[in-house]
Design an enzyme around this catalytic site. Structure first.
Site, PDB file in Angstrom:
ATOM      1  N   ASP A  38      99.250 -42.491  -9.362  1.00  0.00           N
ATOM      2  CA  ASP A  38      99.254 -41.281 -10.192  1.00  0.00           C
ATOM      3  C   ASP A  38      99.632 -40.014  -9.437  1.00  0.00           C
ATOM      4  OD1 ASP A  38      98.875 -39.867 -12.584  1.00  0.00           O
ATOM      5  OD2 ASP A  38      96.803 -39.389 -12.093  1.00  0.00           O
ATOM      6  N   HIS A  72      91.086 -46.219 -12.610  1.00  0.00           N
ATOM      7  CA  HIS A  72      91.546 -45.017 -11.925  1.00  0.00           C
ATOM      8  C   HIS A  72      90.575 -43.891 -12.234  1.00  0.00           C
ATOM      9  CE1 HIS A  72      94.390 -42.277 -10.088  1.00  0.00           C
ATOM     10  NE2 HIS A  72      94.292 -41.479 -11.130  1.00  0.00           N
ATOM     11  N   ASP A 110      89.950 -40.094 -11.255  1.00  0.00           N
ATOM     12  CA  ASP A 110      90.358 -38.875 -10.567  1.00  0.00           C
ATOM     13  C   ASP A 110      89.136 -38.251  -9.907  1.00  0.00           C
ATOM     14  OD1 ASP A 110      93.111 -38.859 -11.168  1.00  0.00           O
ATOM     15  OD2 ASP A 110      92.701 -38.157 -13.191  1.00  0.00           O
ATOM     16  N   HIS A 162      94.998 -35.791  -5.511  1.00  0.00           N
ATOM     17  CA  HIS A 162      96.251 -35.450  -6.198  1.00  0.00           C
ATOM     18  C   HIS A 162      96.099 -34.582  -7.448  1.00  0.00           C
ATOM     19  CE1 HIS A 162      95.349 -39.315  -8.399  1.00  0.00           C
ATOM     20  NE2 HIS A 162      95.656 -38.533  -9.419  1.00  0.00           N
TER      21      HIS A 162
END
Length: 1084
Positions: free
Chosen positions: A403, A291, A293, A613
């Site tokens: 997430d 993951h 970001d 997000h």
């Protein structure tokens, strides 16, 4: 017969008669605590297993030569640019910085003869920050994490020849989680952080010691975590202690003996992927994941490097471990890789073709789903799926969003329309009030569409592949009645990285335990996420259902934080909507005008990126918002250029003043519209009609019968009145709204609407993210100053009030009432200018209304979500702050009140009190979040009847006001004709008013539009998106003046699903409640 002496079985000959020595019971806690000593750092590390982890080390010259070039300022130069500069000599122990700077190291390695034949040679590089190893000819090879994690790079066999070999290390002066000071990663980054190069050495690793380390780690976990009353726990404890006893410092043969002992618990096959070939049925399915970001505690620019570092590592691991399958989402990150690191992208493509590297998710980024518009969610899927299909040959089946901070009720429908029927998340495991009750279930959208949802019971998307992660994959499973399998998503994440060799080795041993000893759930590697969901799909009809939104009971402050960013998002969405409509009309009208698909795509990609997000929700560092400001500025600049070109084709230009005869109103909404529009400083006209350019009519009023009036009834108390409403304002607050037609007072006696309130806002930890329920206990009303006349025109009256928040902060509020327009509901419009310099305060505005209902309605993507106005249960109370879009509404039978807004997303309705959230002031991770001047507009819209099309349309109009334009020189006749002509495509007047024609655009792959990502299609087409906005069966008719040969109903990816009958330029629309429908009009 009888009398014989029976023969006796002789006692065991080796069992002694006399006890030779006392033997005590094993003291479990002591022997268990001893295990850590065997492989931990500290006072034992020179005498335990760590002392035998390597067979030799070569550091310093002549084996490791170091030079460095410091990139100027905070630039991130390419390999070619960096290596063109002169490097200066350096050494281990050197400090580099400051934060976010880049430093390129030239590293010349020469393996000494005494290490050349060792089994495993690695470069160990640790500067306590992230880095990327490059080959001498400029290919990225592997990412480095630093701080003891992922510091090793396996030297190629060619480096064993005793000659010098050159590599480069691109050092980024940030850790995996940015540059926060101290140990709290969410604090604003320290701009002056420096990093020390602690290690740069050639290490001959002892593979036996390394493997034994993992053996003891996992068996030790079994001794610690299995139930103390189980034989499996006791055997694990005994095995570990036997290993410790067999270990001899300095004796390499003892390592092999120790590993043989470990086999008694792990089985013989943990050294290879054969451990998974036992044929026994697994229940936990492991998938590697990374993951990343797209921004968070680092800027977008750094994420581009994180992608290259992380995915290079995974390609390397796949070469070492055949069982590793790796899933990664976010088409934007693949595009960055393709553009900036083509070598790594080709490696990824090869692994994708092998079925090992799995693009997943189907969206452009892992986006927020609360605040983007419905069309933005569609474009996330459209852009994502098209990228995957054009680059990897297939689309995604699984929407992947582990997430994000809550999940819109329309996502299942949009997923199905984008070719996905599976969904994975886990964020609801963070709920801090109620535990979400399911692991695997069917999630049902507002329109009834469903997807299979799985929330990994390990409750993380960054599992470290610990023994406990495997165990919790079953022990925390909440849907065992329907299915007992789970997905284990493992790998370093958030800041990137992905699985490490340790993760894969640990999972091999976990599988070995399951097959050899038992008790631990059986884990399997080697499959994909889609393989896992394929099996679930066979049981789909037995799974429980969850209807509506997946509300996240945490991070509610993200509906409000970083207000400017949210305002830009709303504005950009409307700009794109308008431009696509106008450019479509222009391209059909004039074939010489080329639909600006590249520019529109570029704009969309930036808007979609900013919906990531941690960007749109407001939870990133300042640097990320500096970047997003630049992105939006580029969007708006491009938009202005497109509008200028379109206006030439359509024959108009924007003006500030015009006469009724010379001016027209630019309109991009699909229904018949009638509204006032300013045509000069003091005058207004009435724009009326349906189409892109509306004709103006004279606004009629008289001194004897003013259309709207303003009276001061006492000092600082004013009445604003038109034909529909009588509004009383005192000290900046609305103390009365009398609806003349309904003969009804809207504001309860003694209450004040438009009342500013401020709350203490100190969450438990996550400042930018959270507002906790206890903030409601710290409410403080803000007293207003004296109200004065602001504007008194024939068509509009306004009053202005100054409100002091503190010595540093204030609000200037203008409350306006315009003349009533026949057939249109009047509203009280409010414009505020907030100067905001607070610390941990939350500003809201309140509207008590004389309406009672146990539910309030909030606009969401392509529909409405209803939420409780009471606290009957903890589930109801958890929704003390909720997300909405352009309006919130509280209605009882026969009457209601809507609150419209132009840029806000946070709402609350408690009893009959409605609140709009305006500004927060968290200090982490951005210490300057929301500081400065903000302009916010909202409106109070009373209405007869329940929530209906009046509110839906007024909310659109509030966000998309008419613009004054005039015919351009030489094109007056054409513009005038267009002004009175029908809209080229619209819903007929007798259609359901709940239907909204939201999007008009050109077909993605039209031959005159296509950019070549996918095969172009002959001819020209126009795509329409229509939805039911209110939750009922909605029927209507689309009519078009274009010459249309055929109409197809499509999905959001514009795949043709069925042909629709069109006759005389008309076709029928019949939608179920909250259905989103897409139609493609093939032009003749």
């Amino acid at each position: 017969m009888g009398g014989e002496t029976p023969s006796q079985k002789k006692p065991r000959s080796d069992y002694p008669v006399l006890a030779p020595k006392p033997v005590g019971q094993l003291i479990s806690n002591i022997y268990r605590d001893r295990i850590n000593q065997f492989y931990s750092r500290g006072q034992w590390e020179k005498n335990n297993l760590l002392a035998m982890m390597d067979e030799g080390v070569a550091s310093g010259e002549p084996h490791v030569h170091l030079w460095v070039w410091d990139a100027p300022y905070l630039t991130r130069p390419t390999f070619k640019e960096a290596t063109s500069h002169e490097f200066k000599k350096t050494s281990v122990g050197a400090w580099v910085g400051p934060s976010w700077s880049t430093h390129w190291f030239k590293v010349v390695l020469k393996v000494p003869k005494d290490l050349a034949d060792k089994r495993l040679l690695e470069l160990h590089w640790d500067a306590n920050n992230e880095g990327l190893i490059w080959s001498e000819d400029g290919n990225p090879l592997q990412g480095l994490t630093g701080g003891g994690e992922r510091i090793e790079w396996v030297l190629p066999e060619s480096f064993r020849d005793g000659k010098e070999h050159t590599i480069y290390v691109e050092m980024a002066c940030n850790g995996m989680f940015g540059n926060a000071p101290g140990g709290d990663s969410i604090q604003p980054p320290d701009p002056n952080k420096f990093f020390r190069l602690d290690r740069a050495e050639i290490v001959a690793v002892n593979p036996d010691a390394r493997q034994l380390y993992i053996d003891v780690w996992i068996i030790g976990d079994a001794a610690r975590e299995f139930p103390s009353d189980s034989w499996e726990q006791h055997k694990a404890l005994k095995t570990c202690n036997e290993i410790i006893e067999a270990f001899e410092l300095g004796n390499p043969d003892s390592l092999k003996t120790c590993r043989k002992i470990a086999e008694q618990y792990l089985g013989p096959n943990v050294n290879s992927a054969k451990v998974y070939d036992t044929g026994k049925e697994p229940v936990v399915f492991g998938i590697g994941h990374c993951h990343i970001d797209s921004c968070w505690l680092w800027p977008f620019a750094e994420t581009k490097r994180k992608v290259a570092r992380s995915w290079s590592n995974q390609c390397n691991l796949m070469d070492q471990y055949p069982e590793l399958n790796f899933a990664c989402s976010q088409a934007q990150q693949y595009k960055w890789l393709k553009e900036i690191y083509p070598y790594v992208f080709e490696r990824v493509k090869k692994k994708v073709a092998e079925g090992r590297f799995h693009p997943i998710g189907g969206s452009w980024v892992e986006h927020d789903t609360n605040m983007p518009s419905g069309e933005s969610l569609v474009r996330q899927f459209l852009f994502g799926q098209r990228f995957y299909e054009s680059n990897f040959g297939s689309r995604c089946q699984t929407f992947w969003l582990p997430d994000t901070f809550g999940y819109s009720s329309q996502l299942p429908q949009l997923c199905r329309l984008a070719g996905m029927n599976r969904f994975l998340t886990q964020k609801l495991s963070w709920n801090n009030i109620n535990k979400f009750p399911h692991t695997t279930f069917n999630w049902v959208s507002l329109d009834g569409s469903q997807v299979i949802c799985h929330m990994p019971p390990s409750e993380t998307y960054t599992a470290e592949a610990h023994f406990g992660d495997v165990k919790r994959s079953i022990s925390q499973h909440k849907s065992m009645d329907q299915d007992n399998t789970s997905l284990l998503v493992f790998g370093k994440g958030d800041g990137g990285g992905g699985p490490t060799w340790q993760h894969i080795e640990k999972l091999r041993r976990c599988r070995g335990i399951s097959d050899t000893v038992g008790l631990l759930p059986r884990v399997h590697l080697g499959g994909s996420v889609d393989d896992f969901f394929d099996k679930l799909e066979l049981k789909a009809d037995t799974l429980v259902t969850w209807y509506g939104e997946l509300y996240f009971e945490l991070h509610r402050g993200t509906y409000t934080t970083q207000a400017n960013n949210k305002r830009n998002n709303r504005k950009a969405e409307f700009v794109l909507r308008d431009l696509e409509l106008l450019a479509t009309i222009a391209s059909v009208k004039d074939k010489s005008y080329k639909y600006p698909k590249k520019d529109l795509d570029d704009m969309w990609e930036l808007v979609l990126l900013c919906q990531f997000h941690d960007c749109l929700p407001g939870s990133s560092i300042r640097m990320a918002y500096d970047e997003s400001d630049e992105f939006y500025a580029k969007v708006f600049e491009t938009g202005e250029a497109i509008l200028k070109d379109v206006s030439k084709v359509l024959g108009f230009s924007e003006v500030k003043t015009a006469s009724v005869a010379d001016g027209v109103a630019l309109n991009t909404l699909s229904w018949h519209r009638k509204a006032l529009i300013d045509i000069s400083e003091d005058e207004a006209a009435v724009a009326c009609g349906q189409g892109p350019l509306l004709k103006l009519r004279t606004f009629k009023t008289s001194e004897e019968k003013p259309a709207v009036e303003l009276r001061e009834t006492s000092d600082g108390v004013f009445i604003l009145e038109n034909a529909q409403l009588k509004v009383e304002v005192e000290a900046g607050c609305v103390v009365s709204i009398y609806d003349k037609a309904a003969d009804r007072e809207v504001i309860p006696r003694g209450k004040k609407a438009n009342q500013y309130v401020v709350f203490d806002d100190k969450p438990l930890y996550w400042q930018a993210w959270d507002v906790e329920v206890y903030h409601l206990d710290a409410r403080r009303e803000l007293p207003c100053g004296k109200t004065k006349v602001h504007e008194q025109k024939k068509h509009r009256v306004s009053v202005v009030t100054e409100t002091k928040i503190s010595d540093k902060s204030s609000i200037e509020t203008v409350i306006s009432l315009s003349a009533a327009v026949d057939g249109q509901q009047s509203s009280i419009d409010v414009a505020s200018k907030v100067t905001w310099h607070e610390t941990m305060k939350f500003l809201k505005v309140e509207f008590p209304v004389d309406v009672r209902s146990t539910e309030a309605s909030y606009e969401t993507q392509f529909g409405v979500v209803r939420r409780p106005t009471h606290y009957n249960t903890s589930w109801d109370m958890a929704k003390f702050e909720v997300c909405g879009h352009k309006f919130a509404d509280l209605s009882e039978h026969g009457y209601g009140v809507s609150i419209l807004n132009d840029s806000k997303y946070g709402f609350a309705t408690t009893g009959s009190l409605m609140r709009l959230s305006l500004l927060r002031s968290p200090k982490a991770p951005d210490a300057t979040a929301d500081m400065g001047v903000h302009h916010v507009r909202w409106a109070i819209l009373p209405h007869q009847g329940a929530l209906g099309p009046v509110t839906v349309r007024k909310a659109f109009e509030f966000n998309n006001p008419l613009r004054l334009v005039a015919p351009t020189t030489g094109a007056a006749r054409g513009a005038a004709a267009l002004a009175v002509a029908e809209s080229p495509v619209r819903l007929t007047e007798d259609s359901s008013q709940a239907l909204v024609l939201d999007t008009v655009k050109r077909g993605e792959d039209d031959e005159d539009v296509s950019r070549g990502e996918l095969p172009s299609k002959k001819g020209r087409s126009v795509v329409l998106r229509i939805y039911d906005s209110l939750g009922g069966r909605a029927r209507g008719t689309v009519v078009t003046t274009w010459d249309v040969a055929k109409v197809s109903k499509t999905n959001v990816l514009e795949d043709e699903l069925e042909e629709v009958v069109i006759k005389d330029g008309r076709f029928a629309v019949d939608l179920r409640p909250f259905e989103v429908a897409t139609y493609k009009l093939h032009l003749a």
